[in-house]
Design an enzyme around this catalytic site. Structure first.
Site: not given
Lengths: 341, 341
Positions: A222, A141
């Site tokens: 994130h 990711c």
């Protein structure tokens, strides 16, 4: 054209989302998914009408809880064209030999080492390289987020070096045994974090990139801050335009939402059921001066690699030879790129 | 030599720690502190034998709860040589005129604007400039941390540019109404955050520094990742040596503790009652290549500015003319620099 038959080994955070996305592709058929435990996720697969397969020896465990299974992992890999391996990090490598033996194409995830597959995959960079290969590895990711932003920066100028600070979510929502619930972790302590090598595995090993990684007590997404130096000056408008033109990059004004929390809730309100396949870039955060730029963006760890997996399936089977076309097909099926305010 | 008489206006997170530190200085006397509410912190001041003063008009509020007060803010500022203003951000500016009128020296905190005081203060940079001045502003926690690390980098080479990502704690432990408890906030969205200007206010306005700031759901400490470019190459050993030689910089091996959580608990175990006055640098995080370096470190937001306030008191009163000597006196009194493993 017959549809590509797809199996998904692992129906966890990534696997289930890939399975759902496969079900939305007109050129694919989800044959079934493999689950190792009769958990609520197994029940949700059943509820969605997805056939469950289990690793050999787990048949009784499932049947004793009343869950009907369609067969074993071996049955599944023998009846599909492509298996998407979404097992926990490192487990994919254990299965790799088995996939090869059966002759099924395999799509691994970023938790595996680069050497697990023929090609490290991001649809913007390595679709054509992956065409017809036996196996690819969709990078993780954070790496996927960086690659998309860098793709835009590359259009705006000749990149000399990349310096990134990655603030990682500590765990996904359902990972109730994982931490931290307080504190910030410098992990790894010694830079670069593995993300730098991972970016290079796709963008080219000559890219000068250093990444630091800090783990934070959050589950939602994130956030990265990236500093880029170019050979020669760049200008702000070119970077913005390149970001706008890059697939799976979404610009969201921070004046609307400047936190991962708001953006995740906003995604739900705009019909995304909470999943954000795009890297979300805040245009206000773009700083450009001379041969330098800086930018901040967020990466929804559970969703960003899902469209990449779909493209990877098309690449290894060769049903679509043009990466741009595959990206468009995937993005249309998932509603990517036309939902944010 | 008569001792410097010190008052502290505000007995919150910073004020109380400065008051306690003043009490440990052989050349200072804590006359009293000002509290606006009869909170548990007011009771803890009483329990420590500290005289409480209150803003005019608050006498009855305190006396009605049975708390004995020593006088008003006016009484306090008229009976001290220096007032340390540790009121909430922006309130110090409202008091500045009053301090001036009485002719008391004033030490403000980093929540105030640069213009509130004659000099922005960090003991390593501006002690001599602050000597005898009417007022100084001790820059904030994040800025103080950056300044100390940059002081070491400056010894190791000629700094060309500084690029920092600051991951800030969302709130202090007792700030129970403040968030976030989930998510990461890009704040401000448009770089640089105020910390860049704040560093320049001390280190010089010609320093090329850009800072991004991300707020995280944690209370324990800030963490920074700093990238520095130099004019010419530097080498790792020089940087490490410079860090080791810089006061109030502590190197802690990440192999012992790599998170803000562990370091805070470690500090308690090593007799610090949880407060960390030093910027804590992980040597493993130092990356050096050619004319570039990167590093990660943590800043305990509640404590790092405390020794700076003590030095600021000495500087404005001129009782010690040599900054290095003041730093040594302060550090010996607070046990700085000789506690970490």
């Amino acid at each position: 054209m017959s549809r590509v038959r797809v199996g998904v080994n692992g129906y966890g955070t990534i696997g289930k989302r890939v399975a759902w996305a496969v079900m939305k592709q007109p050129d694919m058929e989800l044959v079934g998914v493999v689950k190792t435990k009769p958990s609520w996720e197994a029940l949700s697969a059943i509820a969605r009408g997805i056939r469950l397969y289990v690793p050999e020896g787990k048949e009784e465990l499932f049947e004793s809880t009343g869950i009907k299974i369609a067969g074993t992992l071996q049955d599944l890999i023998q009846s599909v064209d492509v298996i998407v391996d979404a097992t926990p990090a490192g487990i994919g490598a254990m299965y790799a030999g088995r996939y090869k033996e059966v002759g099924v194409k395999a799509v691994f995830q970023g938790g595996e080492k680069e050497s697990v597959a023929d090609v490290s995959f991001n649809a913007l960079y390595t679709y054509e390289t992956a065409l017809g290969k036996a196996s690819v590895r969709v990078v993780s990711c954070n790496t996927t987020g960086m690659l998309r932003v860098l793709y835009a920066f590359r259009k705006a100028g000749d990149i000399r070096s990349v310096r990134v600070t990655i603030v990682r979510r500590g765990a996904d929502l359902k990972e109730v045994k994982k931490g931290p619930i307080e504190g910030l972790l410098l992990k790894p302590a010694k830079p670069p974090s593995h993300h730098a090598d991972d970016v290079r595995s796709v963008a080219g090993h000559d890219l000068d990139i250093i990444t630091y990684s800090i783990v934070a007590p959050t589950t939602l997404a994130h956030m990265h801050v990236m500093f880029v130096r170019f050979n020669g000056s760049v200008n702000r408008e070119d970077v913005i335009r390149a970001l706008e033109e890059t697939p799976r990059v979404t610009l969201l004004r921070a004046s609307l939402a400047y936190s991962t929390a708001e953006v995740r809730e906003l995604a739900r309100d705009f019909g995304r059921c909470g999943d954000i396949y795009e890297v979300v870039v805040w245009p206000e955060s773009l700083w450009v001066r001379g041969d330098e730029a800086g930018i901040a963006y967020m990466v929804h760890q559970e969703a960003i690699v899902v469209p990449e997996n779909i493209d990877a399936i098309r690449a290894v089977t060769g049903v679509v030879e043009d990466g741009t076309l595959s990206i468009r097909l995937t993005d249309e099926s998932l509603g990517i790129g036309r939902w944010l305010p």
